[in-house]
Design a protein around this motif. Structure first.
Motif, PDB file in Angstrom:
ATOM      1  N   SER A  28       0.825  -1.203   0.000  1.00  0.00           N
ATOM      2  CA  SER A  28       0.000   0.000   0.000  1.00  0.00           C
ATOM      3  C   SER A  28       0.863   1.259   0.000  1.00  0.00           C
ATOM      4  CB  SER A  28      -0.926  -0.011   1.206  1.00  0.00           C
ATOM      5  OG  SER A  28      -1.677   1.190   1.271  1.00  0.00           O
ATOM      6  N   ASP A  29       1.893   1.282   0.857  1.00  0.00           N
ATOM      7  CA  ASP A  29       2.775   2.454   0.921  1.00  0.00           C
ATOM      8  C   ASP A  29       3.539   2.646  -0.385  1.00  0.00           C
ATOM      9  OD1 ASP A  29       1.903   2.808   3.479  1.00  0.00           O
ATOM     10  OD2 ASP A  29       3.743   2.103   4.460  1.00  0.00           O
ATOM     11  N   ARG A  30       3.989   1.535  -0.968  1.00  0.00           N
ATOM     12  CA  ARG A  30       4.689   1.646  -2.256  1.00  0.00           C
ATOM     13  C   ARG A  30       3.762   2.213  -3.322  1.00  0.00           C
ATOM     14  NH1 ARG A  30       5.141  -3.638  -5.585  1.00  0.00           N
ATOM     15  NH2 ARG A  30       2.945  -3.029  -5.697  1.00  0.00           N
ATOM     16  N   ASN A  31       2.528   1.724  -3.371  1.00  0.00           N
ATOM     17  CA  ASN A  31       1.596   2.147  -4.427  1.00  0.00           C
ATOM     18  C   ASN A  31       1.196   3.613  -4.316  1.00  0.00           C
ATOM     19  OD1 ASN A  31       1.725  -0.462  -5.328  1.00  0.00           O
ATOM     20  ND2 ASN A  31      -0.344  -1.023  -4.707  1.00  0.00           N
ATOM     21  N   GLU A  32       1.362   4.200  -3.124  1.00  0.00           N
ATOM     22  CA  GLU A  32       1.032   5.605  -2.935  1.00  0.00           C
ATOM     23  C   GLU A  32       2.271   6.504  -2.964  1.00  0.00           C
ATOM     24  OE1 GLU A  32      -1.059   5.783   0.739  1.00  0.00           O
ATOM     25  OE2 GLU A  32      -2.811   4.674   0.012  1.00  0.00           O
ATOM     26  N   GLU A  35       7.427   8.223  -6.026  1.00  0.00           N
ATOM     27  CA  GLU A  35       8.337   7.592  -6.983  1.00  0.00           C
ATOM     28  C   GLU A  35       7.656   6.455  -7.735  1.00  0.00           C
ATOM     29  OE1 GLU A  35      11.044   8.686  -7.962  1.00  0.00           O
ATOM     30  OE2 GLU A  35      11.615  10.124  -6.423  1.00  0.00           O
ATOM     31  N   TYR A  36       6.773   5.735  -7.056  1.00  0.00           N
ATOM     32  CA  TYR A  36       6.049   4.647  -7.718  1.00  0.00           C
ATOM     33  C   TYR A  36       5.069   5.203  -8.749  1.00  0.00           C
ATOM     34  CZ  TYR A  36       3.150   0.481  -8.342  1.00  0.00           C
ATOM     35  OH  TYR A  36       2.452  -0.575  -8.888  1.00  0.00           O
ATOM     36  N   LEU A  37       4.389   6.279  -8.386  1.00  0.00           N
ATOM     37  CA  LEU A  37       3.425   6.872  -9.311  1.00  0.00           C
ATOM     38  C   LEU A  37       4.112   7.390 -10.578  1.00  0.00           C
ATOM     39  CD1 LEU A  37       1.188   8.769  -6.724  1.00  0.00           C
ATOM     40  CD2 LEU A  37       0.750   6.551  -7.803  1.00  0.00           C
ATOM     41  N   VAL A  38       5.271   8.017 -10.384  1.00  0.00           N
ATOM     42  CA  VAL A  38       6.013   8.498 -11.544  1.00  0.00           C
ATOM     43  C   VAL A  38       6.535   7.317 -12.364  1.00  0.00           C
ATOM     44  CG1 VAL A  38       8.074   9.745 -12.292  1.00  0.00           C
ATOM     45  CG2 VAL A  38       6.632  10.696 -10.492  1.00  0.00           C
ATOM     46  N   HIS A  39       7.014   6.289 -11.666  1.00  0.00           N
ATOM     47  CA  HIS A  39       7.504   5.094 -12.363  1.00  0.00           C
ATOM     48  C   HIS A  39       6.394   4.458 -13.192  1.00  0.00           C
ATOM     49  CE1 HIS A  39       9.928   1.524 -13.097  1.00  0.00           C
ATOM     50  NE2 HIS A  39       8.897   0.793 -12.739  1.00  0.00           N
ATOM     51  N   GLN A  40       5.192   4.401 -12.644  1.00  0.00           N
ATOM     52  CA  GLN A  40       4.064   3.843 -13.383  1.00  0.00           C
ATOM     53  C   GLN A  40       3.746   4.677 -14.623  1.00  0.00           C
ATOM     54  OE1 GLN A  40       4.153   0.758 -12.122  1.00  0.00           O
ATOM     55  NE2 GLN A  40       1.918   0.674 -12.249  1.00  0.00           N
ATOM     56  N   VAL A 232      17.773  10.371 -15.044  1.00  0.00           N
ATOM     57  CA  VAL A 232      18.368  11.630 -14.601  1.00  0.00           C
ATOM     58  C   VAL A 232      17.383  12.432 -13.762  1.00  0.00           C
ATOM     59  CG1 VAL A 232      19.402  13.798 -15.397  1.00  0.00           C
ATOM     60  CG2 VAL A 232      19.817  11.672 -16.664  1.00  0.00           C
ATOM     61  N   LEU A 233      16.108  12.381 -14.123  1.00  0.00           N
ATOM     62  CA  LEU A 233      15.098  13.199 -13.470  1.00  0.00           C
ATOM     63  C   LEU A 233      14.789  12.721 -12.062  1.00  0.00           C
ATOM     64  CD1 LEU A 233      12.762  13.540 -16.552  1.00  0.00           C
ATOM     65  CD2 LEU A 233      13.905  15.444 -15.406  1.00  0.00           C
ATOM     66  N   ARG A 234      14.802  11.410 -11.837  1.00  0.00           N
ATOM     67  CA  ARG A 234      14.504  10.861 -10.506  1.00  0.00           C
ATOM     68  C   ARG A 234      15.615   9.881 -10.129  1.00  0.00           C
ATOM     69  NH1 ARG A 234       9.055  13.011  -9.677  1.00  0.00           N
ATOM     70  NH2 ARG A 234       9.104  11.969  -7.656  1.00  0.00           N
ATOM     71  N   PRO A 235      16.798  10.393  -9.795  1.00  0.00           N
ATOM     72  CA  PRO A 235      17.959   9.517  -9.603  1.00  0.00           C
ATOM     73  C   PRO A 235      17.818   8.523  -8.461  1.00  0.00           C
ATOM     74  CG  PRO A 235      18.446  11.757  -8.887  1.00  0.00           C
ATOM     75  CD  PRO A 235      17.139  11.816  -9.593  1.00  0.00           C
ATOM     76  N   ASP A 236      17.000   8.847  -7.446  1.00  0.00           N
ATOM     77  CA  ASP A 236      16.835   7.933  -6.308  1.00  0.00           C
ATOM     78  C   ASP A 236      15.602   7.048  -6.438  1.00  0.00           C
ATOM     79  OD1 ASP A 236      19.081   9.090  -5.088  1.00  0.00           O
ATOM     80  OD2 ASP A 236      17.852  10.673  -4.193  1.00  0.00           O
ATOM     81  N   GLY A 237      14.819   7.256  -7.477  1.00  0.00           N
ATOM     82  CA  GLY A 237      13.546   6.559  -7.590  1.00  0.00           C
ATOM     83  C   GLY A 237      13.672   5.054  -7.627  1.00  0.00           C
ATOM     84  N   LEU A 238      14.590   4.548  -8.443  1.00  0.00           N
ATOM     85  CA  LEU A 238      14.724   3.095  -8.584  1.00  0.00           C
ATOM     86  C   LEU A 238      15.214   2.460  -7.300  1.00  0.00           C
ATOM     87  CD1 LEU A 238      14.320   0.827 -10.594  1.00  0.00           C
ATOM     88  CD2 LEU A 238      16.698   1.127 -11.342  1.00  0.00           C
ATOM     89  N   ASP A 239      16.126   3.125  -6.596  1.00  0.00           N
ATOM     90  CA  ASP A 239      16.613   2.581  -5.319  1.00  0.00           C
ATOM     91  C   ASP A 239      15.474   2.461  -4.311  1.00  0.00           C
ATOM     92  OD1 ASP A 239      19.189   2.338  -6.244  1.00  0.00           O
ATOM     93  OD2 ASP A 239      19.844   4.281  -5.428  1.00  0.00           O
ATOM     94  N   ILE A 240      14.607   3.468  -4.262  1.00  0.00           N
ATOM     95  CA  ILE A 240      13.482   3.431  -3.327  1.00  0.00           C
ATOM     96  C   ILE A 240      12.529   2.295  -3.673  1.00  0.00           C
ATOM     97  CG2 ILE A 240      11.408   4.690  -2.595  1.00  0.00           C
ATOM     98  CD1 ILE A 240      13.106   7.270  -2.871  1.00  0.00           C
ATOM     99  N   LEU A 241      12.199   2.139  -4.948  1.00  0.00           N
ATOM    100  CA  LEU A 241      11.281   1.066  -5.351  1.00  0.00           C
ATOM    101  C   LEU A 241      11.907  -0.301  -5.138  1.00  0.00           C
ATOM    102  CD1 LEU A 241       9.766   2.597  -8.605  1.00  0.00           C
ATOM    103  CD2 LEU A 241       8.858   2.660  -6.282  1.00  0.00           C
ATOM    104  N   ASN A 242      13.204  -0.415  -5.388  1.00  0.00           N
ATOM    105  CA  ASN A 242      13.884  -1.693  -5.135  1.00  0.00           C
ATOM    106  C   ASN A 242      13.878  -2.043  -3.655  1.00  0.00           C
ATOM    107  OD1 ASN A 242      14.455  -2.235  -7.802  1.00  0.00           O
ATOM    108  ND2 ASN A 242      16.504  -1.327  -7.742  1.00  0.00           N
TER     109      ASN A 242
END
Length: 292
Positions: A28-32, A35-40, A232-242
């Motif tokens: 639930s926290d990931r889906n909200e 970074e997840y919303l942008v990734h989607q 480049v735009l969300r450099p930490d996004g993938l680490d957070i989702l992983n």
């Protein structure tokens, strides 16, 4: 990693209910999570791009085949037997043309929604508008946009073929698929001034493969640039989702596996299954899993 301190990590001490509760909270926290919303949103854009490129590749392959495949050229020109191959070819070309133009328009519209919603007032949004306007104003683009309306509201593409057959050894066949400009121009209230000018500049006919190549290359260049901006735009996004994925997997496996080295993990499980069948002792994954 910041933001994950309130999740439990003593997986073996969790009851089944506690593990289920934590897993549901993680999901639930990931889906909200922003970074997840942008990734989607990026994933959806990739999906639109794949649809477009598949359709454009199919369209180009059909057009190129007519210009290079001498056996196909013979079938397209012949008039001594049922035109089975010719009928199937132009039916496929009609379908591919509709799909390619629809996919192109959808991709552009989806991108124009994605960029300002997720990256408003950024160099990326400014850069996209600038680069997209160059493609938008191309003569081929102005024609294809209105040509799509022609196909939707007026009728089928007015194709014609010109060329020569390879009738003697050593000859090379030629064939070109054109759109009949005169027939296109005979319809009022479809063409913008730039689109009409493009058709008028090709009074002898519009070489469809040349238009597809020019437009297709410009779109590929544009979207290679767009997707290059993603990390480049969300450099930490993938680490957070992983990290969400790692903790979800650990919660589901009672701490046994975090989702990395899955190939090795399933090979280990297969070896344990074989050992069980043969009555040999099994090995705990924690004792053999790769480090790092």
């Amino acid at each position: 990693m910041d933001g994950f301190d309130f999740y439990h990590e003593d997986y073996e001490a969790m009851s089944a209910e506690e593990a289920r509760t934590q897993r549901e909270r993680l999901i639930s926290d990931r889906n909200e999570h922003p970074e997840y919303l942008v990734h989607q949103a990026w994933t959806a854009l990739w999906r639109s791009f794949d649809i477009y490129t598949d359709n454009m590749s199919e369209l180009r392959a059909l057009l190129a085949a007519a210009e290079t495949d001498e056996q196909l050229q013979m079938e397209l020109f012949q008039n001594v037997r049922a035109p089975t191959v010719r009928t199937a070819y132009f039916r496929g070309l009609d379908k591919a043309l509709h799909n390619a133009l629809a996919g192109a328009m959808s991709l552009v519209d989806h991108t124009r929604r994605h960029v300002p919603e997720n990256f408003p007032d950024t160099k990326f949004s400014t850069g996209f508008e600038s680069k997209n306007s160059i493609v938008y104003e191309m003569p081929e683009s102005t024609f294809l946009r209105r040509f799509r309306n022609y196909l939707l509201h007026v009728g089928h593409a007015p194709f014609k073929m010109t060329g020569t057959l390879a009738v003697k050894s050593g000859d090379t066949g030629t064939l070109t698929v054109w759109l009949v400009s005169e027939e296109l121009l005979s319809v009022e209230n479809v063409w913008t001034a730039p689109a009409r000018k493009f058709i008028e500049n090709h009074a002898e006919g519009i070489h469809l493969l040349a238009v597809v190549d020019a437009y297709g290359q410009s779109m590929l260049d544009l979207y290679h640039w767009v997707f290059d901006q993603q990390p480049v735009l969300r450099p930490d996004g993938l680490d957070i989702l992983n990290e969400f994925t790692r903790r979800i997997n650990l919660t589901m496996s009672i701490g046994a596996h975090d989702g990395r080295n899955m190939h090795e993990f399933w090979e280990h499980a297969a070896r344990n299954a074989e050992a069980a069948r043969e009555g040999r002792p099994q090995t705990d994954w924690q004792d053999v899993k790769p480090q790092g």
